[in-house]
Design a protein around this motif. Structure first.
Motif, PDB file in Angstrom:
ATOM      1  N   GLY A   1     -18.141  25.304 -16.390  1.00 56.93           N
ATOM      2  CA  GLY A   1     -18.484  24.141 -17.251  1.00 56.93           C
ATOM      3  C   GLY A   1     -18.035  24.112 -18.440  1.00 56.93           C
ATOM      4  N   ILE A   2     -18.250  22.782 -19.174  1.00 55.55           N
ATOM      5  CA  ILE A   2     -17.691  22.473 -20.442  1.00 55.55           C
ATOM      6  C   ILE A   2     -19.029  22.316 -21.391  1.00 55.55           C
ATOM      7  CG2 ILE A   2     -16.471  20.939 -21.884  1.00 55.55           C
ATOM      8  CD1 ILE A   2     -15.062  19.952 -19.426  1.00 55.55           C
ATOM      9  N   ASN A   3     -18.759  23.129 -22.426  1.00 57.81           N
ATOM     10  CA  ASN A   3     -19.778  23.094 -23.522  1.00 57.81           C
ATOM     11  C   ASN A   3     -19.713  21.764 -24.273  1.00 57.81           C
ATOM     12  OD1 ASN A   3     -21.492  23.504 -25.793  1.00 57.81           O
ATOM     13  ND2 ASN A   3     -21.105  25.680 -25.789  1.00 57.81           N
ATOM     14  N   GLU A   4     -20.637  20.904 -24.308  1.00 58.56           N
ATOM     15  CA  GLU A   4     -20.601  19.705 -25.002  1.00 58.56           C
ATOM     16  C   GLU A   4     -20.330  20.000 -26.659  1.00 58.56           C
ATOM     17  OE1 GLU A   4     -23.827  17.415 -24.400  1.00 58.56           O
ATOM     18  OE2 GLU A   4     -23.082  16.629 -22.308  1.00 58.56           O
ATOM     19  N   LYS A   5     -20.768  21.026 -27.004  1.00 64.62           N
ATOM     20  CA  LYS A   5     -20.749  21.264 -28.507  1.00 64.62           C
ATOM     21  C   LYS A   5     -19.262  21.538 -28.973  1.00 64.62           C
ATOM     22  CE  LYS A   5     -24.147  23.171 -30.573  1.00 64.62           C
ATOM     23  NZ  LYS A   5     -24.907  24.250 -30.935  1.00 64.62           N
ATOM     24  N   THR A   6     -18.755  22.508 -28.303  1.00 67.98           N
ATOM     25  CA  THR A   6     -17.373  23.139 -28.567  1.00 67.98           C
ATOM     26  C   THR A   6     -16.221  22.508 -27.795  1.00 67.98           C
ATOM     27  OG1 THR A   6     -17.663  24.816 -26.774  1.00 67.98           O
ATOM     28  CG2 THR A   6     -18.571  25.396 -29.105  1.00 67.98           C
ATOM     29  N   LYS A   7     -16.589  21.849 -26.614  1.00 72.01           N
ATOM     30  CA  LYS A   7     -15.669  21.086 -25.836  1.00 72.01           C
ATOM     31  C   LYS A   7     -14.608  22.194 -25.129  1.00 72.01           C
ATOM     32  CE  LYS A   7     -17.085  17.099 -27.232  1.00 72.01           C
ATOM     33  NZ  LYS A   7     -17.907  16.236 -26.486  1.00 72.01           N
ATOM     34  N   VAL A   8     -15.163  23.396 -24.970  1.00 69.64           N
ATOM     35  CA  VAL A   8     -14.464  24.449 -24.404  1.00 69.64           C
ATOM     36  C   VAL A   8     -14.730  24.725 -23.140  1.00 69.64           C
ATOM     37  CG1 VAL A   8     -13.872  26.794 -24.399  1.00 69.64           C
ATOM     38  CG2 VAL A   8     -13.961  25.803 -26.552  1.00 69.64           C
ATOM     39  N   LYS A   9     -13.918  24.852 -22.188  1.00 68.44           N
ATOM     40  CA  LYS A   9     -14.355  24.969 -20.732  1.00 68.44           C
ATOM     41  C   LYS A   9     -14.195  26.376 -20.280  1.00 68.44           C
ATOM     42  CE  LYS A   9     -12.279  23.515 -16.123  1.00 68.44           C
ATOM     43  NZ  LYS A   9     -11.419  22.891 -15.349  1.00 68.44           N
ATOM     44  N   GLY A  10     -15.046  27.106 -19.303  1.00 68.78           N
ATOM     45  CA  GLY A  10     -15.135  28.511 -19.318  1.00 68.78           C
ATOM     46  C   GLY A  10     -16.123  28.889 -17.915  1.00 68.78           C
ATOM     47  N   CYS A  11     -16.120  29.805 -17.538  1.00 67.96           N
ATOM     48  CA  CYS A  11     -16.786  30.541 -16.524  1.00 67.96           C
ATOM     49  C   CYS A  11     -17.869  31.055 -17.154  1.00 67.96           C
ATOM     50  CB  CYS A  11     -16.278  31.544 -15.523  1.00 67.96           C
ATOM     51  SG  CYS A  11     -14.743  30.785 -14.695  1.00 67.96           S
ATOM     52  N   PHE A  12     -18.987  31.026 -16.049  1.00 68.69           N
ATOM     53  CA  PHE A  12     -20.270  31.693 -16.820  1.00 68.69           C
ATOM     54  C   PHE A  12     -21.203  31.910 -15.581  1.00 68.69           C
ATOM     55  CE2 PHE A  12     -20.636  27.301 -17.076  1.00 68.69           C
ATOM     56  CZ  PHE A  12     -21.880  27.098 -16.158  1.00 68.69           C
ATOM     57  N   PRO A  13     -22.097  33.128 -15.703  1.00 65.26           N
ATOM     58  CA  PRO A  13     -23.045  33.474 -14.616  1.00 65.26           C
ATOM     59  C   PRO A  13     -24.188  32.257 -14.284  1.00 65.26           C
ATOM     60  CG  PRO A  13     -23.629  34.873 -16.167  1.00 65.26           C
ATOM     61  CD  PRO A  13     -22.298  34.055 -16.742  1.00 65.26           C
ATOM     62  N   PHE A  14     -24.433  31.736 -13.162  1.00 60.16           N
ATOM     63  CA  PHE A  14     -25.089  30.813 -12.983  1.00 60.16           C
ATOM     64  C   PHE A  14     -26.570  30.947 -13.516  1.00 60.16           C
ATOM     65  CE2 PHE A  14     -28.062  28.069 -10.438  1.00 60.16           C
ATOM     66  CZ  PHE A  14     -27.312  26.595 -10.615  1.00 60.16           C
ATOM     67  N   ASP A  15     -26.941  32.163 -13.454  1.00 59.49           N
ATOM     68  CA  ASP A  15     -28.501  32.451 -13.865  1.00 59.49           C
ATOM     69  C   ASP A  15     -28.671  32.343 -15.395  1.00 59.49           C
ATOM     70  OD1 ASP A  15     -29.339  32.762 -11.451  1.00 59.49           O
ATOM     71  OD2 ASP A  15     -29.238  35.046 -11.248  1.00 59.49           O
ATOM     72  N   SER A  16     -27.547  32.239 -16.273  1.00 59.02           N
ATOM     73  CA  SER A  16     -27.567  32.093 -17.593  1.00 59.02           C
ATOM     74  C   SER A  16     -28.067  30.948 -18.066  1.00 59.02           C
ATOM     75  CB  SER A  16     -26.304  32.739 -18.294  1.00 59.02           C
ATOM     76  OG  SER A  16     -25.267  31.847 -17.914  1.00 59.02           O
ATOM     77  N   VAL A  17     -27.892  29.732 -17.047  1.00 64.08           N
ATOM     78  CA  VAL A  17     -28.272  28.385 -17.548  1.00 64.08           C
ATOM     79  C   VAL A  17     -29.255  27.710 -16.674  1.00 64.08           C
ATOM     80  CG1 VAL A  17     -25.938  28.029 -18.107  1.00 64.08           C
ATOM     81  CG2 VAL A  17     -26.623  27.570 -15.681  1.00 64.08           C
ATOM     82  N   TYR A  18     -30.099  26.614 -16.856  1.00 63.52           N
ATOM     83  CA  TYR A  18     -30.851  26.043 -16.156  1.00 63.52           C
ATOM     84  C   TYR A  18     -30.216  24.512 -15.765  1.00 63.52           C
ATOM     85  CZ  TYR A  18     -34.904  23.156 -14.911  1.00 63.52           C
ATOM     86  OH  TYR A  18     -35.853  22.569 -14.345  1.00 63.52           O
ATOM     87  N   VAL A  19     -29.981  24.583 -14.432  1.00 62.21           N
ATOM     88  CA  VAL A  19     -29.457  23.275 -14.078  1.00 62.21           C
ATOM     89  C   VAL A  19     -30.612  22.114 -13.874  1.00 62.21           C
ATOM     90  CG1 VAL A  19     -28.372  21.949 -11.925  1.00 62.21           C
ATOM     91  CG2 VAL A  19     -27.860  24.556 -12.393  1.00 62.21           C
ATOM     92  N   ILE A  20     -30.171  21.078 -14.650  1.00 66.28           N
ATOM     93  CA  ILE A  20     -31.366  19.883 -14.809  1.00 66.28           C
ATOM     94  C   ILE A  20     -31.157  19.105 -13.524  1.00 66.28           C
ATOM     95  CG2 ILE A  20     -31.888  17.923 -16.476  1.00 66.28           C
ATOM     96  CD1 ILE A  20     -30.404  19.248 -18.382  1.00 66.28           C
ATOM     97  N   PRO A  21     -32.418  18.739 -12.975  1.00 68.72           N
ATOM     98  CA  PRO A  21     -32.213  18.200 -11.798  1.00 68.72           C
ATOM     99  C   PRO A  21     -32.393  16.556 -12.031  1.00 68.72           C
ATOM    100  CG  PRO A  21     -34.611  18.897 -12.203  1.00 68.72           C
ATOM    101  CD  PRO A  21     -33.470  19.500 -13.301  1.00 68.72           C
ATOM    102  N   SER A  22     -31.060  15.989 -12.364  1.00 70.38           N
ATOM    103  CA  SER A  22     -30.895  14.582 -12.751  1.00 70.38           C
ATOM    104  C   SER A  22     -29.312  14.411 -12.601  1.00 70.38           C
ATOM    105  CB  SER A  22     -31.301  14.600 -14.308  1.00 70.38           C
ATOM    106  OG  SER A  22     -31.149  13.282 -14.825  1.00 70.38           O
ATOM    107  N   LEU A  23     -29.302  13.288 -12.131  1.00 69.28           N
ATOM    108  CA  LEU A  23     -27.743  12.766 -12.012  1.00 69.28           C
ATOM    109  C   LEU A  23     -27.435  12.225 -13.164  1.00 69.28           C
ATOM    110  CD1 LEU A  23     -28.343  10.934  -8.439  1.00 69.28           C
ATOM    111  CD2 LEU A  23     -27.521  13.282  -9.087  1.00 69.28           C
ATOM    112  N   GLU A  24     -28.215  11.864 -14.248  1.00 73.11           N
ATOM    113  CA  GLU A  24     -27.905  11.335 -15.577  1.00 73.11           C
ATOM    114  C   GLU A  24     -28.199  12.165 -16.763  1.00 73.11           C
ATOM    115  OE1 GLU A  24     -29.592   7.490 -16.036  1.00 73.11           O
ATOM    116  OE2 GLU A  24     -28.469   6.526 -14.251  1.00 73.11           O
ATOM    117  N   ARG A  25     -27.404  12.076 -17.739  1.00 70.31           N
ATOM    118  CA  ARG A  25     -27.919  13.054 -18.924  1.00 70.31           C
ATOM    119  C   ARG A  25     -29.303  12.844 -19.433  1.00 70.31           C
ATOM    120  NH1 ARG A  25     -27.394  13.998 -24.526  1.00 70.31           N
ATOM    121  NH2 ARG A  25     -26.306  15.999 -25.089  1.00 70.31           N
TER     122      ARG A  25
END
Length: 644
Positions: free
Chosen positions: A575-599
């Protein structure tokens, strides 16, 4: 039925009460019966009347168990119970019971059944409502058919057995014996037994009915044929589908979809209409014959013949999935488009302004006639595109012609073909008419934030869960990105089935509804499908991953745009961090996927920033955030969105 001599109905009476209503009254132990008994027996007090009702309308075994539970193991109490039971039996068995079948308004049954249909409703209606007499009913019919030399009586008995089998089934203990009885039927009644075997197997598979057979079932049982159901589509097309007593709305939807080549039939449902009443059967396990029986009862209540019931079955779009793609199935898109255009003309789907209405009319005219505009032809065909109220109370005929002509030129300049316009209108439909394209269910709130009224209607729409005080009067909204979890609980003795919604902020909304399982399955399907397709996630905690080439990090509450890449490692995401604009890998359990097709809006995303690590309202992680293969990735989950 059988050898019963049918009585002729009294022409002077105007009895419009359906027989099932009478059956319900007979089993409700109504107060009217108690009053009637008191009037006929003025020496009896109210307590004796209640004892009489409880004794006559309950099984004797239950009566004996009642006294057994109240008594202890001592001989004295057992002797007292036996004496009391004996006295009550002598007293109640000598009581007159004629008043139970009086024609007066206080009788349990207003009139004895007079026609074959009323007799069928009376017999099978009791079997539906009283589980304890079903085996007895099957045994009695089988006994009457055994060694019966009267052909007419046997034929009516077989018809009765087939109709009973289409509504209820015997207990598991008796079921195999009934099948053996049907298998070993005499040769002259082989067609009847074969027909009944199919019906009883279908009823066992699809569940029992809630209404007795209708007139259409009775006629097809006499002929031992399948029921032919005429189904009307939104475009006016009529298709005939074969069914039986156990046919459900799901089976009907599947057969219709296969017949017309429909690939995406999620959200299409069966509707039935009689007079001005319209009911949705959905696409689940509701029995179609039950709906027709209800329509016949409405017709009978109006004093008309049930065989002339003007019911009509429709196949139309009821709800959308959040990720509906109109380009996937052009046949479905065509049906939905015609339904929307017809609904706009009939004012089922309201528009916000006359200009918007003129645009819909212009698109409709463009699809019918192309880019060539004939104002005279348009003026004559305005009733095809506009409602009667618009033509009567809105603009003049010339005014509407000018407005549609102006919108028509704008439509032609957009450069879209007819298929693109249809897809555009279908895509906008679940956003413009949210509640009109939603599954509506009755519910009762028992937990969660307070409402002015607990008896509510809940709607499962394409963008969220709505709580309505009245039809289309919104009291609260839970968008899907606000919902963390939904689950249903089993029915208890005190309350029925319930379901609970847990939100990001920790609110727990709990409702009682007979459709709890359906609501839970729908919302779970939508949440799972949205998480699979979502492009947005939010950090649940601070994370840093340093390599020789780069450094990727995010803080709690940072929004991350997910990137689909084939080279992803298992249980990791990119994913890409919107704040830093940096792309990288991360373990999936460290984020919460938002159930939405739009921001989602920033107000919602900010709740994660201030969320404490140990708060209970925080979305639970699926595993520890470690740099190993012990976590669960979202791409490995499975749900029901493949069906949707």
């Amino acid at each position: 039925m059988g050898d019963v001599v049918l009585t002729r109905p009294n022409k002077n009476t105007n009895d419009r009460v359906p027989i099932m209503t009478k059956v319900y009254r007979s089993l409700e132990r109504a107060i009217k019966v108690s009053r009637r008994a008191s009037v006929q027996n003025p020496t009896n007090n109210n307590k004796e009347s209640k004892e009489y009702l409880s004794y006559k309308l309950k099984k004797r075994n239950s009566f004996l168990k009642k006294f057994t539970r109240q008594s202890s193991n001592t001989d004295d109490r057992e002797e007292k119970a036996k004496k009391k039971e004996k006295l009550l039996r002598e007293k109640f068995d000598n009581e007159p019971t004629d008043y139970l079948y009086d024609s007066g308004p206080a009788g349990v049954i207003a009139n004895l059944p007079a026609t074959e249909m009323e007799i069928l409703h009376f017999i099978i209606g009791h079997a539906i409502l009283r589980k304890d007499i079903r085996d007895e009913l099957f045994c009695q019919v089988c006994k009457q058919l055994t060694n019966n030399k009267k052909a007419d009586s046997c034929k009516k008995g077989w018809v009765l057995l087939s109709l009973i089998s289409g509504c209820v089934v015997p207990s598991g203990r008796l079921f195999r014996y009934i099948r053996c009885f049907l298998r070993d039927a005499p040769k002259e009644y082989h067609d009847y037994s074969k027909y009944t075997r199919k019906i009883i197997s279908r009823t066992a598979a699809n569940g029992m009915r809630y209404h007795p057979p209708n007139w259409l079932e009775y006629q097809t049982s006499l002929a031992r044929q399948y029921i032919v159901l005429p189904i009307t589509f939104a475009d006016g097309r009529l298709e005939s589908i074969e069914g039986d007593s156990a046919t459900t709305s799901a089976e009907l939807c599947n057969r219709l979809a296969n017949k017309i080549g429909l690939k995406d039939f999620f959200g299409f449902s069966i509707f039935i209409r009689v007079y001005d009443k319209i009911s949705s059967l959905g696409s689940g396990m509701d029995h179609v014959m039950d709906a027709i029986s209800e329509c016949e009862q409405v017709v009978f209540g109006r004093g008309q013949k049930t065989e002339d019931a003007p019911w009509k079955i429709f196949f139309r779009k009821e709800m959308f999935s959040p990720w509906h793609d109109p380009s996937y199935d052009l046949i479905a898109t065509e049906l939905i488009f015609v339904q929307i255009m017809k609904g706009i003309r009939l004012e089922e789907y309201k528009v916000r302004s006359e200009e918007e209405l003129a645009r819909y009319a212009a698109i409709h005219y463009f699809i019918d006639n192309g880019c060539e505009l004939d104002e005279a032809k348009l003026s004559k065909s305005l009733s095809k595109y506009l409602s009667e109220n618009c033509l009567k109370w809105g603009r003049t005929q010339e005014g509407w012609t000018q407005a549609i002509t102006s919108s028509f030129h704008e439509v032609c300049q957009e450069g879209k073909d007819t298929g693109q316009f249809k897809q555009e209108i279908v895509t906008e439909a679940p956003k413009k008419w949210v509640l009109q394209f939603a599954g509506l269910f009755e519910a009762f709130r028992i937990g969660g934030p307070k409402l002015t009224k607990n008896d509510v209607i809940v709607a499962v729409a394409a963008n969220g869960f709505y709580i309505l005080d009245e039809p289309y009067k919104i009291k609260a909204v839970l968008y899907y990105y606000n919902i963390v979890e939904v689950f249903a609980s089993r029915a208890g003795k005190v309350r029925g089935q319930s379901f609970t919604l847990i939100t990001i902020k920790g609110d727990e909304w709990t409702f009682i509804s007979p459709n709890s399982q359906t609501i839970t399955k729908l919302i779970s399907t939508f949440l799972d499908g949205l998480r699979r397709r979502s492009k947005y996630a939010v950090g649940l905690q601070d994370f840093i991953l340093e390599t020789k080439q780069s450094k990727f990090s995010f803080s709690q509450g940072d929004v991350i745009q997910l990137v689909d890449e084939d080279s992803q490692r298992e249980h990791w995401s990119v994913g890409i961090n919107e704040k830093t604009k940096v792309k990288g890998c991360f373990p999936f359990d460290s984020v919460y996927v938002i159930p939405s097709l739009e921001r989602p809006p920033d107000e919602f995303l900010n709740t994660f920033v201030n969320m404490k690590q140990d708060t209970l309202s925080r979305p639970k992680k699926r595993g520890a955030v470690v740099l190993s293969t012990g976590t669960i990735g979202r791409h490995n989950t499975h749900g029901l969105d493949t069906v949707a």
